[in-house]
Design a protein around this motif. Structure first.
Motif, PDB file in Angstrom:
ATOM      1  N   ARG A 707       0.619  -1.248   0.088  1.00  0.00           N
ATOM      2  CA  ARG A 707       0.055   0.055   0.078  1.00  0.00           C
ATOM      3  C   ARG A 707       0.937   1.448   0.197  1.00  0.00           C
ATOM      4  N   LYS A 708       1.985   1.263   0.934  1.00  0.00           N
ATOM      5  CA  LYS A 708       2.794   2.394   0.578  1.00  0.00           C
ATOM      6  C   LYS A 708       3.700   2.465  -0.609  1.00  0.00           C
ATOM      7  N   LYS A 709       4.286   1.462  -1.179  1.00  0.00           N
ATOM      8  CA  LYS A 709       5.455   1.516  -2.150  1.00  0.00           C
ATOM      9  C   LYS A 709       4.805   1.283  -3.492  1.00  0.00           C
ATOM     10  N   GLN A 710       3.875   0.733  -3.648  1.00  0.00           N
ATOM     11  CA  GLN A 710       3.339   0.240  -5.064  1.00  0.00           C
ATOM     12  C   GLN A 710       2.169   1.046  -5.446  1.00  0.00           C
ATOM     13  N   ASP A 711       2.314   1.607  -6.639  1.00  0.00           N
ATOM     14  CA  ASP A 711       0.939   2.333  -6.993  1.00  0.00           C
ATOM     15  C   ASP A 711      -0.040   1.564  -7.566  1.00  0.00           C
ATOM     16  N   GLY A 712      -1.320   1.931  -7.303  1.00  0.00           N
ATOM     17  CA  GLY A 712      -2.466   1.318  -7.637  1.00  0.00           C
ATOM     18  C   GLY A 712      -2.921   0.316  -6.886  1.00  0.00           C
ATOM     19  N   ILE A 713      -2.356   0.102  -5.499  1.00  0.00           N
ATOM     20  CA  ILE A 713      -2.680  -1.026  -4.749  1.00  0.00           C
ATOM     21  C   ILE A 713      -3.891  -0.529  -4.033  1.00  0.00           C
ATOM     22  N   VAL A 714      -5.076  -1.027  -4.188  1.00  0.00           N
ATOM     23  CA  VAL A 714      -6.281  -0.652  -3.514  1.00  0.00           C
ATOM     24  C   VAL A 714      -6.854  -2.017  -2.745  1.00  0.00           C
ATOM     25  N   SER A 715      -8.293  -1.598  -2.043  1.00  0.00           N
ATOM     26  CA  SER A 715      -8.846  -2.743  -1.485  1.00  0.00           C
ATOM     27  C   SER A 715      -9.512  -3.652  -2.386  1.00  0.00           C
ATOM     28  N   THR A 716      -9.536  -3.367  -3.823  1.00  0.00           N
ATOM     29  CA  THR A 716     -10.197  -4.230  -4.736  1.00  0.00           C
ATOM     30  C   THR A 716      -9.206  -4.903  -5.630  1.00  0.00           C
ATOM     31  N   SER A 717      -7.772  -4.490  -5.259  1.00  0.00           N
ATOM     32  CA  SER A 717      -6.852  -5.283  -5.947  1.00  0.00           C
ATOM     33  C   SER A 717      -6.779  -6.742  -5.675  1.00  0.00           C
ATOM     34  N   ILE A 718      -6.631  -7.578  -6.787  1.00  0.00           N
ATOM     35  CA  ILE A 718      -6.477  -9.042  -6.843  1.00  0.00           C
ATOM     36  C   ILE A 718      -5.114  -9.448  -6.148  1.00  0.00           C
ATOM     37  N   ILE A 719      -5.107 -10.451  -5.134  1.00  0.00           N
ATOM     38  CA  ILE A 719      -3.859 -10.990  -4.723  1.00  0.00           C
ATOM     39  C   ILE A 719      -3.547 -12.266  -5.436  1.00  0.00           C
ATOM     40  N   TYR A 720      -2.373 -12.004  -6.021  1.00  0.00           N
ATOM     41  CA  TYR A 720      -2.115 -13.586  -6.680  1.00  0.00           C
ATOM     42  C   TYR A 720      -0.757 -14.257  -5.920  1.00  0.00           C
ATOM     43  N   PHE A 721      -1.029 -15.529  -5.880  1.00  0.00           N
ATOM     44  CA  PHE A 721      -0.033 -16.366  -5.357  1.00  0.00           C
ATOM     45  C   PHE A 721       0.620 -17.468  -6.400  1.00  0.00           C
ATOM     46  N   THR A 722       0.150 -17.093  -7.735  1.00  0.00           N
ATOM     47  CA  THR A 722       0.763 -17.972  -8.633  1.00  0.00           C
ATOM     48  C   THR A 722       2.002 -17.091  -9.371  1.00  0.00           C
ATOM     49  N   ASP A 723       2.533 -18.048 -10.306  1.00  0.00           N
ATOM     50  CA  ASP A 723       3.719 -17.719 -10.943  1.00  0.00           C
ATOM     51  C   ASP A 723       3.250 -16.834 -12.153  1.00  0.00           C
ATOM     52  N   HIS A 724       2.403 -16.826 -12.696  1.00  0.00           N
ATOM     53  CA  HIS A 724       1.897 -16.123 -14.060  1.00  0.00           C
ATOM     54  C   HIS A 724       0.366 -15.663 -13.638  1.00  0.00           C
ATOM     55  N   SER A 725       0.290 -14.346 -13.767  1.00  0.00           N
ATOM     56  CA  SER A 725      -0.870 -13.765 -13.553  1.00  0.00           C
ATOM     57  C   SER A 725      -1.423 -13.447 -15.040  1.00  0.00           C
ATOM     58  N   PRO A 729      -7.836  -6.350 -17.604  1.00  0.00           N
ATOM     59  CA  PRO A 729      -8.349  -5.019 -18.255  1.00  0.00           C
ATOM     60  C   PRO A 729      -7.855  -3.595 -17.939  1.00  0.00           C
ATOM     61  N   PRO A 730      -7.643  -2.708 -18.737  1.00  0.00           N
ATOM     62  CA  PRO A 730      -6.903  -1.593 -18.405  1.00  0.00           C
ATOM     63  C   PRO A 730      -7.476  -0.440 -17.328  1.00  0.00           C
ATOM     64  N   SER A 731      -8.827  -0.888 -17.244  1.00  0.00           N
ATOM     65  CA  SER A 731      -9.465  -0.091 -16.201  1.00  0.00           C
ATOM     66  C   SER A 731      -9.350  -0.616 -14.776  1.00  0.00           C
ATOM     67  N   SER A 732      -9.049  -2.074 -14.610  1.00  0.00           N
ATOM     68  CA  SER A 732      -8.930  -2.722 -13.287  1.00  0.00           C
ATOM     69  C   SER A 732      -7.648  -2.296 -12.608  1.00  0.00           C
ATOM     70  N   PRO A 733      -7.765  -2.106 -11.074  1.00  0.00           N
ATOM     71  CA  PRO A 733      -6.713  -1.842 -10.127  1.00  0.00           C
ATOM     72  C   PRO A 733      -5.434  -2.755 -10.343  1.00  0.00           C
ATOM     73  N   SER A 734      -4.230  -2.638  -9.950  1.00  0.00           N
ATOM     74  CA  SER A 734      -3.005  -3.087  -9.982  1.00  0.00           C
ATOM     75  C   SER A 734      -3.349  -4.501  -9.082  1.00  0.00           C
ATOM     76  N   MET A 735      -2.711  -5.373  -9.561  1.00  0.00           N
ATOM     77  CA  MET A 735      -2.533  -6.951  -8.941  1.00  0.00           C
ATOM     78  C   MET A 735      -1.462  -6.709  -7.732  1.00  0.00           C
ATOM     79  N   LEU A 736      -1.689  -7.396  -6.763  1.00  0.00           N
ATOM     80  CA  LEU A 736      -0.478  -7.700  -5.824  1.00  0.00           C
ATOM     81  C   LEU A 736       0.066  -9.026  -5.839  1.00  0.00           C
TER      82      LEU A 736
END
Length: 805
Positions: A707-725, A729-736
């Motif tokens: 939240r502090k260091k990565q731009d675009g991380i908001v409450s609706t950002s998806i969290i990925y534990f996979t190798d590849h994500s 879509p362009p309008s969606s928030p950044s992934m974590l």
């Protein structure tokens, strides 16, 4: 930036090991106590760490390219992950080895890293030995201060004060330089008023010392009370108690140990010296990156420090190593054995250089017995072993009952008053009897002593027949009035020590158990030894004596009986065997008496085990609810992993995190609503196929950092534990992406695995938790606390007692 649903420090944090119970009002504190800083605060430099435990280097370039401070560390009152810590150390070692071939500087770094362990042991030995010498000298001086003062210099104790005196050998304790309080105040030391004044001063000094000790412990370092060995055993098994081995604990324990021993309470300094040495080890670990950053490596150092502690407590370096191996250590590889030996050697050498006893000997109670023991004497030695076992079992039950009452009633709220009352009773009862008035170490030394021609002790007031004396050997003689007086005084001292020690051990002052237990055994042994000696003198024609004990011969050595009794009682209380025998012969120099000591120690253990399986330290671990999994006990019940795992039937389903479909807000909600130490990661809620395991602490720190260091991380950002994500879509928030904090190889067992195997895995690998699967699908989780609760239930004990109270 939208920060809804996340506040720094807002997550509830469990205050006990893998606790899955809600604990009201607990909150995560990121600011660690400066006694014990987070291990990985400076973890930069080794890409193979990457915060990922056993996963090695992550191939995914996410915001966790550099390890975050705090990721991979542990909260207070949690158990370390031994497997992850050992794996992390292997990664670090491989990195250093591979770099050492690249440059001369890297090679020097590699050599210094290999040498750092030995340098650390040297420093621990030097510091532990120096502190032990300081404690010995101070305690000796302050103990004598209760009875009088030296005019030549108030800093001299009674013995040192009289060294330069011209008095004869028989009057060596009445030198003019040493004045009792009545002589100093009244000008004379005879008469009833002088006795009352000395009595009063003795009690006042005892109360002053003990009150000062308890107030210092209560005000500055609550962890400095007790012996410390139960907690050290728990810490060495992987539990974290921050501050227990910190600098304040070390300073206060050192000061208050001197005060507590000097007050005349029925306690010793030997157990607390192990705690002091472990504090030294923990503090010095911070000088070396290898040990500061790795909790498992640090515990290897603490095992060696415990050996150094016993080495300086008794002047027994080999016994110290064996004590650490037999009694306190959970994980003791061969490398730790060598380093423990070196640390114990350095500590003993340092103490010998300081020479606190002023006799140029390292041993505490040096004895020289002139006669060997006879085979028939094994019978009284075994009787002493039986007495030691009975006393040990009685003491453990009584002391635990009293400590439980202290914890569950108002008594525990008044530690200062308790210490005041116990000290007052001890001092008032101790002064009239010379054997309880003297320090316990002096008492044991006198009881071990073999009577010579020049001995002026009442224990040696026999009816002398100098015609039959041959050289240094004195024949068995008829007891004189002094011996009979000493016998009933010792009998009274025995009764007092037996009962007063029950109430003393566990109070809020530093208190060891080795010396009081040895005193009880030594008194009983001396009484039995004198009885057998007189029996042999008056009835030398009996069949049991006729073959080996003729009239005028020196057959029975009462001091040897005292030594064997001391070993028996110490063994009955602690259940030590090998280390006990080695400590006893190092302590006394009595190498040829190993067989009697072994016979007494084994008999004592068998008798005590028949009444109750636990030694005093294990009993206190259970009383305090520490999550300690005893490696010595067998698990013999026929239960399966599915019987112990959670969730149970009718419980809510297991809390899991999916690998690629949960938002930051979803994960924060799970963290807020639960107090679990970690969460299994699955492919999806429908499939429940296991992917890995992620720790709660790592999640909190990683999300906060993102939240502090990565731009675009908001409450609706998806969290990925996979190798590849997948592309977004362009309008969606950044992934974590948090794959780097995921343990991809958590330990798993099937639901049909017998619990005896699961318990073995927990013991031998030091696991925090183990996941349960069925045909590859996640069913539940077993934590270390679940295993302990299950064992407690099967033993008909309260399972909810397994908490850090």
């Amino acid at each position: 930036m939208d920060q809804k649903g996340y506040r720094r420090g807002s997550f509830q944090s469990s205050t006990s090991d893998e606790d899955m119970l809600e604990i009201a009002g607990a909150s995560l504190d990121f600011s660690m106590a400066d006694d014990d800083p987070p291990l990985d605060r400076e973890m930069g430099g080794f890409s193979s760490y990457n915060g990922g435990g056993m996963n090695g280097t992550s191939t995914m370039m996410d915001f966790l390219e550099e390890p975050l401070p705090g990721v991979g560390t542990y909260e207070d009152f949690n158990t370390i992950d031994w497997v992850r810590e050992k794996s992390r150390d292997r990664d670090r070692h491989r990195e250093i080895t591979s770099r050492s071939k690249e440059s001369t500087w890297a090679l020097i770094h590699s050599v210094s890293d290999a040498f750092s362990g030995w340098l650390l042991m040297l420093l621990i030995g030097l510091l532990a030995g120096s502190l032990a010498g300081l404690i010995d000298i101070s305690a000796h001086w302050m103990t004598d201060l209760k009875e009088g003062v030296c005019l030549a210099g108030f800093w001299f104790n009674h013995e040192h004060c009289c060294w330069k005196s011209d008095t004869t050998f028989t009057d060596r304790d009445q030198c003019p330089e040493w004045k009792s309080w009545s002589q100093l105040i009244l000008g004379h030391g005879e008469g009833a008023f002088a006795y009352i004044l000395n009595y009063f001063m003795y009690v006042i000094w005892a109360l002053l010392f003990s009150l000062l000790a308890v107030l210092l412990v209560k005000g500055f370092a609550p962890y400095a009370c007790g012996s410390g060995i139960p907690e050290i055993k728990t810490i060495l098994s992987g539990f974290i108690i921050r501050g227990y081995l910190g600098k304040w604990t070390l300073i206060i324990k050192t000061i208050t140990l001197v005060l507590a021993v000097s007050s005349g309470l029925s306690l010793g300094k030997e157990g607390p010296l192990v705690h002091v040495a472990c504090c030294c080890g923990n503090i010095l670990c911070h000088l070396f990156t290898k040990y500061r950053k790795n909790e498992a490596k640090r515990r290897e150092v603490l095992s060696a420090a415990a050996a150094a502690g016993v080495s300086v407590a008794f002047g027994a370096p080999i016994g110290g190593v064996l004590f650490s191996l037999e009694e306190v250590s959970y994980y003791f590889p061969l490398k730790t054995l060598w380093r423990s030996f070196f640390a114990a050697l350095v500590a003993a050498f340092t103490l010998r250089s300081i020479n606190p006893f002023g006799n140029s000997r390292l041993v505490l109670f040096y004895v020289e017995f002139h006669m060997p023991w006879h085979l028939l004497e094994l019978v009284p030695f075994i009787l002493l072993g039986i007495f030691g076992g009975l006393w040990g079992a009685f003491f453990i039950r009584s002391n635990i009952a009293w400590c439980r009452r202290r914890k569950t009633t108002k008594l525990g709220k008044y530690p200062v008053l308790e210490v005041f009352v116990v000290t007052a009773i001890t001092a008032v009862l101790a002064f009239p009897n010379e054997y309880t008035r003297m320090s316990t170490s002096e008492l044991i030394s006198e009881l071990f002593n073999d009577c010579g021609i020049l001995d002026s002790s009442k224990l040696c007031e026999y009816v002398n027949d100098f015609n039959s004396t041959k050289g240094d050997d004195l024949p068995d003689r008829a007891a004189g009035p002094g011996v009979y007086t000493a016998m009933w005084q010792l009998a009274l001292a025995l009764i007092m020590k037996v009962f007063i020690t029950i109430f003393t051990f566990g109070m809020k002052v530093p208190s060891g158990l080795f010396i009081p237990s040895m005193a009880v055994g030594a008194i009983a042994g001396r009484l039995l030894g004198v009885a057998v000696e007189q029996l042999a003198y008056y009835h030398h024609d009996w069949a049991i004596f006729s073959g080996w004990c003729s009239q005028g011969a020196d057959c029975i050595t009462p001091g040897l009986y005292a030594m064997v009794g001391a070993a028996a009682c110490l063994g009955g209380v602690t259940r030590m065997t090998v280390s006990l025998v080695v400590i006893m012969f190092e302590l006394t120099g009595g190498l040829e008496y190993i067989v009697p000591l072994m016979a007494a120690a084994m008999t004592s253990k068998w008798v005590a085990d028949a009444i109750g399986r636990e030694g005093i330290y294990d009993a206190h671990i259970r009383l305090n609810g520490y999550p300690f999994l005893e490696a010595k006990e067998e698990f013999s019940h026929k239960t399966l992993a599915m019987d112990v795992m959670r969730p149970r039937r009718n419980d809510p389903p297991l809390t899991v995190i999916t690998q690629d479909s949960m938002t930051v807000e979803d994960v924060e909600t799970i963290i807020n609503e639960t107090t679990y130490s970690g969460y299994p990661v699955v492919v999806s809620r429908e499939s429940q196929r296991l992917v890995g395991f992620v720790l709660r602490r790592d999640l909190i720190i990683s999300i906060e950092n993102a939240r502090k260091k990565q731009d675009g991380i908001v409450s609706t950002s998806i969290i990925y534990f996979t190798d590849h994500s997948p592309p977004l879509p362009p309008s969606s928030p950044s992934m974590l992406k948090l794959r780097s904090i995921l343990d991809l190889s958590p330990f798993t067992v099937t639901d049909q695995t017998p619990m005896e195997i699961v318990v073995d895995i927990f013991r031998k690998l030091g696991l925090r938790q183990c996941l349960v699967t069925h045909n590859g699908k996640l069913l539940g989780i077993i934590t270390k606390k679940d295993v302990l609760k299950h064992i407690a239930q099967l033993a008909n004990q309260d399972p909810d007692s397994i908490l850090f109270n």
